[in-house]
Motif scaffolding. Structure first.
Motif, PDB file in Angstrom:
ATOM      1  N   LEU A   1     -60.999 -42.649  29.016  1.00 49.37           N
ATOM      2  CA  LEU A   1     -60.132 -41.498  28.757  1.00 49.37           C
ATOM      3  C   LEU A   1     -60.016 -40.605  29.988  1.00 49.37           C
ATOM      4  CD1 LEU A   1     -61.194 -40.432  25.141  1.00 49.37           C
ATOM      5  CD2 LEU A   1     -59.013 -41.456  25.839  1.00 49.37           C
ATOM      6  N   GLN A   2     -61.093 -40.477  30.745  1.00 53.05           N
ATOM      7  CA  GLN A   2     -61.090 -39.590  31.905  1.00 53.05           C
ATOM      8  C   GLN A   2     -60.385 -40.198  33.106  1.00 53.05           C
ATOM      9  OE1 GLN A   2     -65.241 -38.778  32.536  1.00 53.05           O
ATOM     10  NE2 GLN A   2     -65.367 -37.262  30.889  1.00 53.05           N
ATOM     11  N   THR A   3     -60.534 -41.496  33.308  1.00 55.37           N
ATOM     12  CA  THR A   3     -60.028 -42.129  34.531  1.00 55.37           C
ATOM     13  C   THR A   3     -58.748 -42.907  34.325  1.00 55.37           C
ATOM     14  OG1 THR A   3     -61.374 -44.112  34.171  1.00 55.37           O
ATOM     15  CG2 THR A   3     -62.370 -42.304  35.415  1.00 55.37           C
ATOM     16  N   GLY A   4     -58.380 -43.182  33.078  1.00 55.86           N
ATOM     17  CA  GLY A   4     -57.223 -44.036  32.836  1.00 55.86           C
ATOM     18  C   GLY A   4     -57.602 -45.486  33.045  1.00 55.86           C
ATOM     19  N   GLY A   5     -56.670 -46.388  32.964  1.00 55.44           N
ATOM     20  CA  GLY A   5     -56.981 -47.808  33.125  1.00 55.44           C
ATOM     21  C   GLY A   5     -55.817 -48.562  33.713  1.00 55.44           C
ATOM     22  N   GLN A   6     -56.106 -49.698  34.301  1.00 56.10           N
ATOM     23  CA  GLN A   6     -55.080 -50.544  34.884  1.00 56.10           C
ATOM     24  C   GLN A   6     -54.953 -51.802  34.045  1.00 56.10           C
ATOM     25  OE1 GLN A   6     -56.286 -51.250  38.904  1.00 56.10           O
ATOM     26  NE2 GLN A   6     -55.730 -49.185  39.592  1.00 56.10           N
ATOM     27  N   GLU A   7     -53.720 -52.192  33.808  1.00 53.60           N
ATOM     28  CA  GLU A   7     -53.483 -53.375  32.983  1.00 53.60           C
ATOM     29  C   GLU A   7     -53.416 -54.630  33.844  1.00 53.60           C
ATOM     30  OE1 GLU A   7     -50.384 -53.210  30.023  1.00 53.60           O
ATOM     31  OE2 GLU A   7     -50.242 -51.053  30.310  1.00 53.60           O
ATOM     32  N   SER A   8     -53.876 -55.714  33.291  1.00 50.78           N
ATOM     33  CA  SER A   8     -53.691 -57.025  33.895  1.00 50.78           C
ATOM     34  C   SER A   8     -53.401 -57.969  32.736  1.00 50.78           C
ATOM     35  CB  SER A   8     -54.958 -57.456  34.642  1.00 50.78           C
ATOM     36  OG  SER A   8     -54.847 -58.799  35.032  1.00 50.78           O
TER      37      SER A   8
ATOM     38  N   GLY B   1     -66.867 -55.171  15.367  1.00 49.44           N
ATOM     39  CA  GLY B   1     -66.655 -54.708  16.735  1.00 49.44           C
ATOM     40  C   GLY B   1     -65.643 -55.553  17.479  1.00 49.44           C
ATOM     41  N   VAL B   2     -65.677 -56.869  17.299  1.00 52.73           N
ATOM     42  CA  VAL B   2     -64.703 -57.749  17.944  1.00 52.73           C
ATOM     43  C   VAL B   2     -63.290 -57.440  17.440  1.00 52.73           C
ATOM     44  CG1 VAL B   2     -63.912 -60.138  18.132  1.00 52.73           C
ATOM     45  CG2 VAL B   2     -66.330 -59.601  18.448  1.00 52.73           C
ATOM     46  N   VAL B   3     -63.161 -57.220  16.153  1.00 54.31           N
ATOM     47  CA  VAL B   3     -61.849 -56.877  15.594  1.00 54.31           C
ATOM     48  C   VAL B   3     -61.337 -55.564  16.192  1.00 54.31           C
ATOM     49  CG1 VAL B   3     -60.617 -56.236  13.487  1.00 54.31           C
ATOM     50  CG2 VAL B   3     -62.228 -58.143  13.446  1.00 54.31           C
ATOM     51  N   LEU B   4     -62.228 -54.570  16.309  1.00 60.67           N
ATOM     52  CA  LEU B   4     -61.821 -53.294  16.902  1.00 60.67           C
ATOM     53  C   LEU B   4     -61.418 -53.472  18.366  1.00 60.67           C
ATOM     54  CD1 LEU B   4     -64.577 -50.927  15.440  1.00 60.67           C
ATOM     55  CD2 LEU B   4     -62.137 -50.866  14.903  1.00 60.67           C
ATOM     56  N   ALA B   5     -62.203 -54.260  19.123  1.00 60.89           N
ATOM     57  CA  ALA B   5     -61.887 -54.476  20.530  1.00 60.89           C
ATOM     58  C   ALA B   5     -60.552 -55.198  20.696  1.00 60.89           C
ATOM     59  CB  ALA B   5     -63.008 -55.272  21.199  1.00 60.89           C
TER      60      ALA B   5
ATOM     61  N   ILE C   1     -49.349 -53.382  24.289  1.00 66.08           N
ATOM     62  CA  ILE C   1     -48.029 -53.086  23.715  1.00 66.08           C
ATOM     63  C   ILE C   1     -47.516 -51.724  24.168  1.00 66.08           C
ATOM     64  CG2 ILE C   1     -46.804 -52.627  21.550  1.00 66.08           C
ATOM     65  CD1 ILE C   1     -48.612 -54.713  20.225  1.00 66.08           C
ATOM     66  N   THR C   2     -48.384 -50.730  24.168  1.00 66.08           N
ATOM     67  CA  THR C   2     -47.952 -49.354  24.442  1.00 66.08           C
ATOM     68  C   THR C   2     -48.188 -48.914  25.881  1.00 66.08           C
ATOM     69  OG1 THR C   2     -50.102 -48.395  23.844  1.00 66.08           O
ATOM     70  CG2 THR C   2     -48.509 -48.750  22.060  1.00 66.08           C
ATOM     71  N   GLY C   3     -49.082 -49.605  26.583  1.00 66.73           N
ATOM     72  CA  GLY C   3     -49.438 -49.171  27.921  1.00 66.73           C
ATOM     73  C   GLY C   3     -50.392 -47.993  27.949  1.00 66.73           C
ATOM     74  N   GLU C   4     -50.899 -47.588  26.804  1.00 67.96           N
ATOM     75  CA  GLU C   4     -51.794 -46.440  26.697  1.00 67.96           C
ATOM     76  C   GLU C   4     -53.248 -46.905  26.597  1.00 67.96           C
ATOM     77  OE1 GLU C   4     -51.051 -43.301  26.880  1.00 67.96           O
ATOM     78  OE2 GLU C   4     -48.876 -43.538  26.961  1.00 67.96           O
ATOM     79  N   VAL C   5     -54.042 -46.513  27.622  1.00 67.93           N
ATOM     80  CA  VAL C   5     -55.444 -46.905  27.618  1.00 67.93           C
ATOM     81  C   VAL C   5     -56.218 -46.200  26.510  1.00 67.93           C
ATOM     82  CG1 VAL C   5     -56.296 -45.120  29.178  1.00 67.93           C
ATOM     83  CG2 VAL C   5     -57.404 -47.360  29.154  1.00 67.93           C
ATOM     84  N   ALA C   6     -55.622 -45.141  25.946  1.00 70.05           N
ATOM     85  CA  ALA C   6     -56.309 -44.394  24.882  1.00 70.05           C
ATOM     86  C   ALA C   6     -56.653 -45.292  23.696  1.00 70.05           C
ATOM     87  CB  ALA C   6     -55.445 -43.233  24.419  1.00 70.05           C
ATOM     88  N   TRP C   7     -55.851 -46.321  23.461  1.00 70.02           N
ATOM     89  CA  TRP C   7     -56.147 -47.224  22.345  1.00 70.02           C
ATOM     90  C   TRP C   7     -57.459 -47.967  22.583  1.00 70.02           C
ATOM     91  CZ3 TRP C   7     -53.872 -46.534  17.978  1.00 70.02           C
ATOM     92  CH2 TRP C   7     -52.563 -46.047  17.927  1.00 70.02           C
ATOM     93  N   GLU C   8     -57.654 -48.429  23.810  1.00 75.59           N
ATOM     94  CA  GLU C   8     -58.912 -49.123  24.122  1.00 75.59           C
ATOM     95  C   GLU C   8     -60.089 -48.159  24.140  1.00 75.59           C
ATOM     96  OE1 GLU C   8     -59.706 -52.545  26.630  1.00 75.59           O
ATOM     97  OE2 GLU C   8     -57.704 -52.196  27.432  1.00 75.59           O
ATOM     98  N   ALA C   9     -59.832 -46.967  24.644  1.00 76.06           N
ATOM     99  CA  ALA C   9     -60.895 -45.963  24.643  1.00 76.06           C
ATOM    100  C   ALA C   9     -61.329 -45.660  23.213  1.00 76.06           C
ATOM    101  CB  ALA C   9     -60.413 -44.694  25.335  1.00 76.06           C
ATOM    102  N   ALA C  10     -60.352 -45.541  22.321  1.00 79.72           N
ATOM    103  CA  ALA C  10     -60.670 -45.282  20.920  1.00 79.72           C
ATOM    104  C   ALA C  10     -61.460 -46.446  20.325  1.00 79.72           C
ATOM    105  CB  ALA C  10     -59.393 -45.049  20.122  1.00 79.72           C
ATOM    106  N   ALA C  11     -61.097 -47.677  20.701  1.00 79.05           N
ATOM    107  CA  ALA C  11     -61.830 -48.847  20.208  1.00 79.05           C
ATOM    108  C   ALA C  11     -63.279 -48.817  20.701  1.00 79.05           C
ATOM    109  CB  ALA C  11     -61.140 -50.131  20.663  1.00 79.05           C
ATOM    110  N   SER C  12     -63.474 -48.465  21.984  1.00 80.93           N
ATOM    111  CA  SER C  12     -64.830 -48.392  22.537  1.00 80.93           C
ATOM    112  C   SER C  12     -65.653 -47.321  21.842  1.00 80.93           C
ATOM    113  CB  SER C  12     -64.769 -48.107  24.037  1.00 80.93           C
ATOM    114  OG  SER C  12     -64.218 -49.192  24.731  1.00 80.93           O
ATOM    115  N   LEU C  13     -65.034 -46.152  21.633  1.00 81.99           N
ATOM    116  CA  LEU C  13     -65.741 -45.079  20.943  1.00 81.99           C
ATOM    117  C   LEU C  13     -66.090 -45.484  19.514  1.00 81.99           C
ATOM    118  CD1 LEU C  13     -63.697 -41.998  22.195  1.00 81.99           C
ATOM    119  CD2 LEU C  13     -66.075 -42.529  22.738  1.00 81.99           C
ATOM    120  N   SER C  14     -65.180 -46.166  18.838  1.00 76.98           N
ATOM    121  CA  SER C  14     -65.433 -46.612  17.459  1.00 76.98           C
ATOM    122  C   SER C  14     -66.577 -47.612  17.418  1.00 76.98           C
ATOM    123  CB  SER C  14     -64.165 -47.235  16.866  1.00 76.98           C
ATOM    124  OG  SER C  14     -63.119 -46.293  16.809  1.00 76.98           O
TER     125      SER C  14
END
Length: 313
Positions: free
Chosen positions: A114-121, A175-179, A188-201
């Motif tokens: 969430l703080q640094t953002g993320g790069q997609e590959s 956890g695998v399903v959340l990840a 799909i959205t380009g928003e790293v917040a979705w992955e951050a939310a998955a990690s926090l969950s």
């Protein structure tokens, strides 16, 4: 009340538990290596959280194998009540491992993303999702193995090693399903917040599971009474003996999966001489041991003797 188990039954149960833990350990070691490689390739916080989760599970399963082996050692002068509580000690260490290596790292990954953002590959993420799909099948297979063993145990599963494996594998599947969900939504959205939310969950889920396992292990380590039903049965048996006038107090404590301490403070019926008291105590202890084999440490404290020559059992 759980069915009584003979010594061969207990050995067979431990063999099944060891196999279950070994299956989970083998799956987690392979999965941890694959998740770590894919996580470093993609820099995916959700995938790295899952890698930490699998590493923690692998270490914990080593603890559980040690617990099963060491808890079966016979009593000795230093530990006259046996080593049954070793199972709970190592289960507590496993809970700490889940909290530190799995939960805390996953929360850190989520906050960092969430703080640094993320790069997609996209190419790397496809590999990562493929790894998670394989992990889902492996974790699911390990969970089915553990649940299959649990179904053969009537009532509540009391083996902390088996309970920990079930908790770990259930959490791993979720956890695998959340990840996977977080990674797909990120793509799909380009928003790293979705992955951050998955990690926090994932992290919060692991912290909750660690808390539940640690609380149960703590209760057993500091001394937990047997189920009220079993305590009531033993109390009713004592009260039904003709030599006993009153059961003033009945204390019980679990010393391990198959070992229970029973201490009763009793008043004897009038007119019993000292020799009869000793024989009655021996007979009552034998009857308790025959009816409830797990009650392998029985102490009777006679608080009121009916005659000057009365003895203590």
């Amino acid at each position: 009340m759980a069915p009584q188990q003979t010594a061969p039954d207990r050995r067979a149960r431990d063999v099944h538990t060891r196999v279950t833990v070994l299956v989970a350990l083998g799956a987690n070691v392979l999965i941890a290596a694959a998740k770590t490689a894919a996580g470093l390739l993609t820099a995916s916080p959700a995938l790295l959280s899952e890698a930490a989760h699998s590493i923690a599970d692998s270490l914990n399963e080593v603890f559980l194998l040690v617990a099963v082996r060491r808890s079966r050692r016979p009593a000795d002068d230093r530990h006259p009540f046996g080593y049954g509580k070793e199972r709970y000690f190592w289960a507590l260490l496993a809970a700490v491992g889940i909290f530190v290596l799995g939960g805390s790292f996953s929360v850190y990954q989520g906050l960092h993303a969430l703080q640094t953002g993320g790069q997609e590959s996209h190419e790397g993420y496809v590999v990562g999702l493929a790894v998670l799909a394989v992990a889902l099948l492996a974790e699911g297979g390990s969970l089915l193995r553990a649940l299959h063993q649990a179904r053969h145990q009537r009532g509540r599963v009391r083996d902390p090693a088996l309970r920990t494996v079930i908790a770990e594998d259930s959490t791993a599947v979720l956890g695998v399903v959340l990840a996977m969900t977080g990674m797909v939504l990120h793509l799909i959205t380009g928003e790293v917040a979705w992955e951050a939310a998955a990690s926090l969950s994932i992290g919060l889920l692991l912290i909750y599971v660690a808390y539940r396992l640690a609380r149960e292990a703590r209760d057993r380590l500091i001394g937990e009474a047997v189920d009220p039903e079993l305590s009531d049965r033993i109390g009713a048996f004592l009260a039904s003996q003709e030599e006993i006038d009153n059961v003033a107090a009945l204390l019980t404590m679990r010393l391990g999966m198959d070992s229970v301490l029973v201490a009763a403070r009793i008043d004897l019926a009038p007119g019993i001489d000292s020799e009869e008291v000793e024989l009655a105590c021996v007979r009552i202890k034998q009857r308790i041991g025959e009816q409830w084999p797990q009650a392998d440490h029985v102490f009777l404290d006679i608080t009121e003797a009916p005659a000057p020559g009365s003895a203590r059992g």
